[in-house]
Design a protein around this motif. Sequence first.
Motif, mmCIF file in Angstrom:
data_model
loop_
_atom_site.group_PDB
_atom_site.id
_atom_site.type_symbol
_atom_site.label_atom_id
_atom_site.label_comp_id
_atom_site.label_asym_id
_atom_site.label_seq_id
_atom_site.Cartn_x
_atom_site.Cartn_y
_atom_site.Cartn_z
ATOM 1 N N LYS A 340 0.825 -1.198 0.000
ATOM 2 C CA LYS A 340 0.000 0.000 0.000
ATOM 3 C C LYS A 340 0.869 1.261 0.000
ATOM 4 C CE LYS A 340 -3.649 -2.284 2.703
ATOM 5 N NZ LYS A 340 -4.373 -2.279 4.015
ATOM 6 N N ALA A 341 0.497 2.198 -0.857
ATOM 7 C CA ALA A 341 1.141 3.515 -0.917
ATOM 8 C C ALA A 341 2.628 3.401 -1.226
ATOM 9 C CB ALA A 341 0.913 4.285 0.381
ATOM 10 N N ARG A 359 4.592 2.708 2.150
ATOM 11 C CA ARG A 359 4.389 3.523 3.352
ATOM 12 C C ARG A 359 3.289 2.999 4.262
ATOM 13 N NH1 ARG A 359 1.715 8.976 2.098
ATOM 14 N NH2 ARG A 359 -0.076 7.538 2.153
ATOM 15 N N ASP A 360 2.123 2.704 3.699
ATOM 16 C CA ASP A 360 0.982 2.350 4.531
ATOM 17 C C ASP A 360 1.010 0.905 5.010
ATOM 18 O OD1 ASP A 360 0.257 4.921 4.073
ATOM 19 O OD2 ASP A 360 -1.524 4.482 2.875
ATOM 20 N N ALA A 382 6.520 3.850 8.169
ATOM 21 C CA ALA A 382 6.064 4.759 7.101
ATOM 22 C C ALA A 382 7.215 5.154 6.188
ATOM 23 C CB ALA A 382 5.399 5.987 7.701
#
Length: 397
Positions: A340-341, A359-360, A382
């Motif tokens: 994610k991200a 990051r997520d 993160a």
Amino acid sequence: MKRRPLLLGLAALPLLASGCATLQQPDAPLVGTGDLGLVVERATGSVLLVNTTHRSILARVDGLGDLSHASLVFSRDGRHAYVFGRDGALTRIDLLTRRITAREQQAGNSIGGAISADGTLVAAQNYTPGGVKVFDADTLALRADIPALTADGQRSRVVGLVDLPGRRFIYSLFDADAICIADCTDPARPRVTRIDGIGHQPYDALVTPNGRHYIAGLFGEDGLALVDTWAEQPVARRILAGYGRGQQPLPVFKMPHLRGWAVAGRHAYLPAIGRHEVLVVDTTTWEEVGRIPVAGQPVFVMARPDGRQVWVNFAVPDYHRVQVIDTVAQRVAATLQPGKAVMHMEFTPRGESVWISCRDDDKVVVLDTASLATQASLPARAPSGIFFTARAQRMGF
């Protein structure tokens, strides 16, 4: 007859003994810096020191402030990293002792910087106050303070700062529609060449690997500005006019980063603002020669070191994807979902692996670039930017 060689050998013994003592210290193992790197943990003001050969985390360094838009450069020998924080702090980290060795609160808002080709000067590009500050790489003592001004004398935000051959830096002024070249041969008296009227709102820029061409993306209009830095009197000319939002207006969810651009053979691969495309550009004519449809709005478009592949990540809502472009077939060859991200990607020096920050998911994923298999997954808080010491030997990085 053998006295002189014997004396020379005895004279060398203290040096050898001292060297052996250092080698044998259990708390100071010798390591090279060539397979080291740093991963920015943007939420906690820290960085992870990683080993790219063993795909492992060696240490965490805290106390770096606001890293929400952090970037960094390395000293010529790869031992020190200079971290530019969003809060305007410039921090030097020793990768071998794994600690902060100098820190300077040099501005109120900064988004990056560069190191001179000879490794003696570190320059920070600042939003608040707008301008460039140049520091001694050894001491972080201020050597030059170069304001960036608009036509009416207001401060302009500085973007796209990169190094050029010699003790020179080139950068763009977002609020002044200008590009400047600062010659810091004598930092006490920097000579600044300013090129005005380059186009509206340059938002980021890059320099070609040979240091000749500087290209600034324009947020306020379609196209890019190109400067030939080898020219006796550098000027800016427009390239790729009308490629982007003027043809099909789309909301821009995240500005692409030109610093992560890709050069493979005679082609450059550039993110198209507000479009789901990667532009293919001939680097001899700087004309568009193709477009490759991709899954979303590209943010980073990065070439594997050998140029055989180009990897792309995306803005929301597609930032869980990464696509791999085959540069021979000129098409997307694979679509991946590493986490994610996805914030950033970084290739190992010879490109056998790529490190991707998710990051997520609080992790960094390492993939084999040939098989696309997962080689490692490392915990990180993160994570965003990933930077390997091989950058120390590359212009513009």
